[in-house]
Design a protein around this motif. Structure first.
Motif, PDB file in Angstrom:
ATOM      1  N   HIS A  33       1.095  -0.915  -0.010  1.00 23.53           N
ATOM      2  CA  HIS A  33      -0.309   0.402  -0.123  1.00 23.53           C
ATOM      3  C   HIS A  33       0.216   0.932  -0.353  1.00 23.53           C
ATOM      4  CE1 HIS A  33      -2.337   3.289   1.549  1.00 23.53           C
ATOM      5  NE2 HIS A  33      -3.212   2.615   0.734  1.00 23.53           N
ATOM      6  N   SER A  34       1.751   1.254   0.776  1.00 22.26           N
ATOM      7  CA  SER A  34       2.707   2.380   0.906  1.00 22.26           C
ATOM      8  C   SER A  34       4.393   1.964   1.544  1.00 22.26           C
ATOM      9  CB  SER A  34       2.096   3.632   2.191  1.00 22.26           C
ATOM     10  OG  SER A  34       2.797   4.557   1.773  1.00 22.26           O
ATOM     11  N   ALA A  40       7.353  -1.604   3.229  1.00 21.72           N
ATOM     12  CA  ALA A  40       6.137  -2.121   3.305  1.00 21.72           C
ATOM     13  C   ALA A  40       6.280  -2.985   4.343  1.00 21.72           C
ATOM     14  CB  ALA A  40       5.245  -2.822   1.897  1.00 21.72           C
ATOM     15  N   ARG A  64      -3.150  -1.643   3.439  1.00 16.18           N
ATOM     16  CA  ARG A  64      -3.506  -0.282   3.520  1.00 16.18           C
ATOM     17  C   ARG A  64      -3.603  -0.418   5.319  1.00 16.18           C
ATOM     18  NH1 ARG A  64      -9.602   1.588   1.069  1.00 16.18           N
ATOM     19  NH2 ARG A  64      -9.792   0.159   2.788  1.00 16.18           N
ATOM     20  N   SER A  67      -0.870  -0.168   6.839  1.00 16.73           N
ATOM     21  CA  SER A  67       0.190   1.772   6.304  1.00 16.73           C
ATOM     22  C   SER A  67      -0.338   2.462   7.610  1.00 16.73           C
ATOM     23  CB  SER A  67      -0.686   2.265   5.527  1.00 16.73           C
ATOM     24  OG  SER A  67       0.623   1.723   3.855  1.00 16.73           O
ATOM     25  N   GLY A  78       5.652   1.520   5.964  1.00 20.86           N
ATOM     26  CA  GLY A  78       5.080   1.291   5.256  1.00 20.86           C
ATOM     27  C   GLY A  78       4.341  -0.024   6.014  1.00 20.86           C
ATOM     28  N   GLY A  79       3.110  -0.002   4.485  1.00 17.05           N
ATOM     29  CA  GLY A  79       2.142  -1.759   4.990  1.00 17.05           C
ATOM     30  C   GLY A  79       1.884  -2.039   3.733  1.00 17.05           C
ATOM     31  N   ILE A 347       1.189   9.500   6.172  1.00 11.37           N
ATOM     32  CA  ILE A 347       1.201   8.402   5.197  1.00 11.37           C
ATOM     33  C   ILE A 347       1.776   9.347   4.085  1.00 11.37           C
ATOM     34  CG2 ILE A 347       1.041   6.301   6.546  1.00 11.37           C
ATOM     35  CD1 ILE A 347      -1.405   6.014   4.252  1.00 11.37           C
TER      36      ILE A 347
END
Length: 350
Positions: A33-34, A40, A64, A67, A78-79, A347
């Motif tokens: 996701h991010s 992640a 998500r 994140s 991150g996620g 984020i």
């Protein structure tokens, strides 16, 4: 045909990888996701899905959530998330785990995996033979943190649940309160032990009969049918199984002032946060209250501290929940919406 961009839960994910290894039978979805705050990070779920589309949706929602979870926990991560599509018998082989480890390794550190539903410490050991980008491993000699993240998740949920009880019911202890726990897995079991030690009365449910009976025998909990557990008259209902269990129909039938549990993605839709709020039910956003496990995994993987730092970070969970609830009261927005807005700012997606 729906592309990944057309899924309702696609949220500007940086990458979604569809992994196939015909020799081992591996089929997996790795969703990133991010990576705004770091690599992640998020566990691997091994589950049988009736439709492939459900697996993609799960990977998108869970990544998500990671994140948001990592950002709200103050972690430099991150996620991401993986779902491995199991057959109906949930057949898992060494060859399948090896192929998955190689797939993670090909991502070059953009994604770091660990345990989730259907996966174990032993599975992480097998995966670690093929990649270094894995955590949740046994504590090595000389190391200070590591191992099963479940007990750390349960501790955070316990502390967050107590914060919800104090805010909503004005009580500093769970003594004499009725807690209904959906699930009897690792996290739910540790949570049940914490609650019983403080004098709570428990009701529990799980589709695994042997598991729920063992936990009942240990804690004195009343066993309830899985279909009924959410709707008991209880001081707290704690979802600790799979997600998307709070929707328009189930929320209308709740008989509790508090929802505080470990399950990921408890709300089926964003509007369900508003529905809980409209009924006066205090909701502890799942990715905030259940961050204890990833806190431990992060400290293990990044080697940036020891057990004291892990405990300190987990003990910060009630404070973050209080901040969310206070902003919710001040703004009129439900706690889930407040938490999402906070996480998006962190984020870079405000």
């Amino acid at each position: 045909m729906t592309t990944v961009w057309g899924y309702d839960d696609f949220d500007a994910h940086e990458a979604v990888h569809f992994v196939t290894d015909e020799a081992s039978g591996l089929r997996a979805v790795i969703a990133l996701h991010s990576t705004h705050l770091g690599p992640a990070a998020g566990g691997t779920r091994f589950w049988h899905y009736a439709k492939d589309e459900a697996a993609v949706t799960d990977a998108l929602r869970l990544s998500r959530g990671m994140s948001y979870k990592n950002a709200m926990a103050g972690l430099p991560l991150g996620g991401g998330k993986t779902v491995i599509l199991a057959d109906e018998a949930k057949t898992k082989t060494p060859e399948m785990l090896a192929a998955f480890g190689r797939a993670v390794n090909r991502l070059g550190g953009a994604y770091v995996t660990a345990e989730d539903v259907g996966m174990s410490v032993e599975d992480m050991i097998a995966i670690s033979h093929h990649t270094d980008f894995v955590a949740g491993l046994p504590v090595e000699e000389g190391a200070q943190v590591g191992g099963d993240p479940g007990p750390h998740t349960a501790l955070g949920v316990f502390l967050g649940l107590k914060a919800a009880v104090k805010r909503k019911l004005g009580k500093d202890t769970l003594d004499g309160l009725h807690i209904a726990i959906q699930g009897a897995g690792s996290v739910a079991s540790h949570l049940a032990r914490h609650a019983v030690e403080e004098g709570a009365r428990l009701s529990i449910a799980d589709v695994n009969t042997a598991r729920v009976e063992a936990l009942s025998s240990e804690t004195g909990a009343t066993i309830v049918a899985p279909a009924d557990i959410l709707f008991l008259e209880a001081d707290v209902v704690s979802p600790c199984a799979l997600g998307a269990i709070l929707n328009e129909d189930t929320i209308a039938k709740l008989n509790t002032p508090i929802i505080a549990g470990a399950a990921n993605n408890q709300l089926a839709h964003k509007e369900d946060g508003q529905r809980l709020d409209a009924r006066g039910i205090l909701y502890a956003p799942d990715y905030v209250i259940n961050a204890g496990g990833i806190i431990n995994v992060s400290t293990e993987y990044l080697k940036d501290g020891g057990p004291e730092l892990v405990r300190q970070r987990i003990e910060g969970i009630p404070g973050r929940l209080d901040q969310i609830w206070e902003e919710s009261e001040a703004s009129g927005r439900d706690p889930a919406a407040v938490a999402d807005a906070m996480a998006k700012r962190l984020i870079g997606r405000a």
